[in-house]
Enzyme design. Structure first.
Site, PDB file in Angstrom:
ATOM      1  N   ARG A 115       0.630  11.919  -9.427  1.00  0.00           N
ATOM      2  CA  ARG A 115       1.062  10.537  -9.231  1.00  0.00           C
ATOM      3  C   ARG A 115       2.350  10.202  -9.967  1.00  0.00           C
ATOM      4  NH1 ARG A 115      -3.073   7.465  -6.971  1.00  0.00           N
ATOM      5  NH2 ARG A 115      -5.150   7.951  -7.721  1.00  0.00           N
ATOM      6  N   PHE A 134       0.124  16.486   3.817  1.00  0.00           N
ATOM      7  CA  PHE A 134      -0.312  15.719   2.654  1.00  0.00           C
ATOM      8  C   PHE A 134       0.822  15.588   1.652  1.00  0.00           C
ATOM      9  CE2 PHE A 134      -2.989  14.282  -0.811  1.00  0.00           C
ATOM     10  CZ  PHE A 134      -3.863  13.450  -0.126  1.00  0.00           C
ATOM     11  N   ASP A 165      -2.646   5.937   7.044  1.00  0.00           N
ATOM     12  CA  ASP A 165      -2.954   7.216   7.677  1.00  0.00           C
ATOM     13  C   ASP A 165      -3.788   6.944   8.936  1.00  0.00           C
ATOM     14  OD1 ASP A 165      -3.398   9.929   8.079  1.00  0.00           O
ATOM     15  OD2 ASP A 165      -4.891  10.125   6.504  1.00  0.00           O
ATOM     16  N   GLU A 220       0.848  -1.198   0.000  1.00  0.00           N
ATOM     17  CA  GLU A 220       0.000   0.000   0.000  1.00  0.00           C
ATOM     18  C   GLU A 220       0.878   1.240   0.000  1.00  0.00           C
ATOM     19  OE1 GLU A 220      -2.380   1.640  -0.720  1.00  0.00           O
ATOM     20  OE2 GLU A 220      -3.904   1.877   0.834  1.00  0.00           O
ATOM     21  N   ASP A 221       0.355   2.316  -0.528  1.00  0.00           N
ATOM     22  CA  ASP A 221       1.145   3.544  -0.604  1.00  0.00           C
ATOM     23  C   ASP A 221       1.370   4.182   0.763  1.00  0.00           C
ATOM     24  OD1 ASP A 221      -1.531   4.342  -0.332  1.00  0.00           O
ATOM     25  OD2 ASP A 221      -1.489   5.766  -2.003  1.00  0.00           O
TER      26      ASP A 221
HETATM   27  P1  IMP Z   1      -6.414   5.501   5.865  1.00  0.00           P
HETATM   28  O1  IMP Z   1      -7.595   4.604   5.720  1.00  0.00           O
HETATM   29  O2  IMP Z   1      -6.781   6.789   6.549  1.00  0.00           O
HETATM   30  O3  IMP Z   1      -5.211   4.858   6.485  1.00  0.00           O
HETATM   31  O4  IMP Z   1      -6.112   6.006   4.417  1.00  0.00           O
HETATM   32  C1  IMP Z   1      -5.137   5.556   3.612  1.00  0.00           C
HETATM   33  C2  IMP Z   1      -5.403   6.087   2.228  1.00  0.00           C
HETATM   34  O5  IMP Z   1      -5.604   7.501   2.233  1.00  0.00           O
HETATM   35  C3  IMP Z   1      -4.193   5.827   1.361  1.00  0.00           C
HETATM   36  O6  IMP Z   1      -4.335   4.646   0.665  1.00  0.00           O
HETATM   37  C4  IMP Z   1      -4.204   7.032   0.452  1.00  0.00           C
HETATM   38  O7  IMP Z   1      -4.972   6.739  -0.698  1.00  0.00           O
HETATM   39  C5  IMP Z   1      -4.890   8.119   1.187  1.00  0.00           C
HETATM   40  N1  IMP Z   1      -3.929   9.092   1.751  1.00  0.00           N
HETATM   41  C6  IMP Z   1      -3.728   9.365   3.057  1.00  0.00           C
HETATM   42  N2  IMP Z   1      -2.807  10.304   3.221  1.00  0.00           N
HETATM   43  C7  IMP Z   1      -2.384  10.634   1.982  1.00  0.00           C
HETATM   44  C8  IMP Z   1      -1.392  11.561   1.491  1.00  0.00           C
HETATM   45  O8  IMP Z   1      -0.712  12.299   2.234  1.00  0.00           O
HETATM   46  N3  IMP Z   1      -1.255  11.621   0.150  1.00  0.00           N
HETATM   47  C9  IMP Z   1      -1.973  10.854  -0.712  1.00  0.00           C
HETATM   48  N4  IMP Z   1      -2.888   9.967  -0.300  1.00  0.00           N
HETATM   49  C10 IMP Z   1      -3.102   9.873   1.046  1.00  0.00           C
HETATM   50 MG    MG Z   2      -4.782   4.481  -1.464  1.00  0.00          MG
END
Ligand code: IMP
Ligand code: MG
Length: 174
Positions: free
Chosen positions: A164, A151, A102, A98-99
């Site tokens: 991207r 971000f 958060d 996963e990228d």
């Molecule tokens: P989570 O469910 O809050 O952990 O969200 C994770 C997802 O939010 C990641 O897969 C990203 O797609 C997106 N995301 C969260 N922070 C960032 C960021 O700083 N840049 C780009 N995408 C983000």
């Molecule tokens: Mg994502």
């Protein structure tokens, strides 16, 4: 895109070095095996492409796409599978790529969903970890870099589908 005020957080050289280190660690841990590497679309595609090409073990590749209902940059926690993977994973070693993690909501959902399919093992590799922002506890098995709040874009990560394609990781400035 031109109007996005941003500065480099991780250069491509720094990223390349760290991705190779991760690949070494993963290759050692899965020595003799052949994990199914599951990339989470779209954000992980560049990281995953680099990571698997640095592995010293064979792997199989698949992808999933998730959608989380929320607005803009905040995920709501209501996650659904938009595109499922095609390979069966029962009895297999599975590595989710996963990228970024958060709040932890997306990966917690995905781990639970894949655990139900009875893989032999299930681990998670994230490129970036915003540790301080968790809403629920989640710990990745492999982490590229831990970052503070803010971000980030580039290296697969987007802001409203922009940026991207950039090779470096940038932090967006207000
Ligand atoms: P989570 O469910 O809050 O952990 O969200 C994770 C997802 O939010 C990641 O897969 C990203 O797609 C997106 N995301 C969260 N922070 C960032 C960021 O700083 N840049 C780009 N995408 C983000
Ligand atoms: Mg994502």
């Amino acid at each position: 895109m031109e109007s996005m005020n941003k500065e480099v957080l991780f250069s491509r050289e720094i990223i390349d070095r760290r991705v190779r280190e991760l690949a070494e660690e993963i290759s050692g841990d899965y020595a003799g095996g052949e994990p199914i590497v599951v990339g989470v679309l779209k954000g992980a595609f560049i990281f995953m492409a680099d990571l698997i090409r640095s592995l010293r073990i064979p792997c199989k590749v698949d992808f999933m796409q998730l959608a989380s209902y929320g607005s803009g940059t905040v995920s709501s926690g209501e996650v659904v599978i938009k595109k499922d993977m095609g390979l069966p994973i029962a009895g297999k070693d599975v590595l989710i790529v996963e990228d970024i993690v958060d709040t932890g909501l997306t990966l917690s959902f995905l781990v639970k969903a894949l655990q139900d399919r009875a893989p032999r093992s299930l681990k998670v590799c994230v490129f970036l970890d915003k540790k301080m922002r968790r809403k629920i506890p989640f710990a990745a098995d492999y982490t590229g870099f831990t970052i503070d709040d803010g971000f980030v874009v580039g290296y697969g990560l987007d802001f409203n589908e922009q940026a991207r394609f950039l090779s470096d990781v940038y932090i967006i400035k207000a």
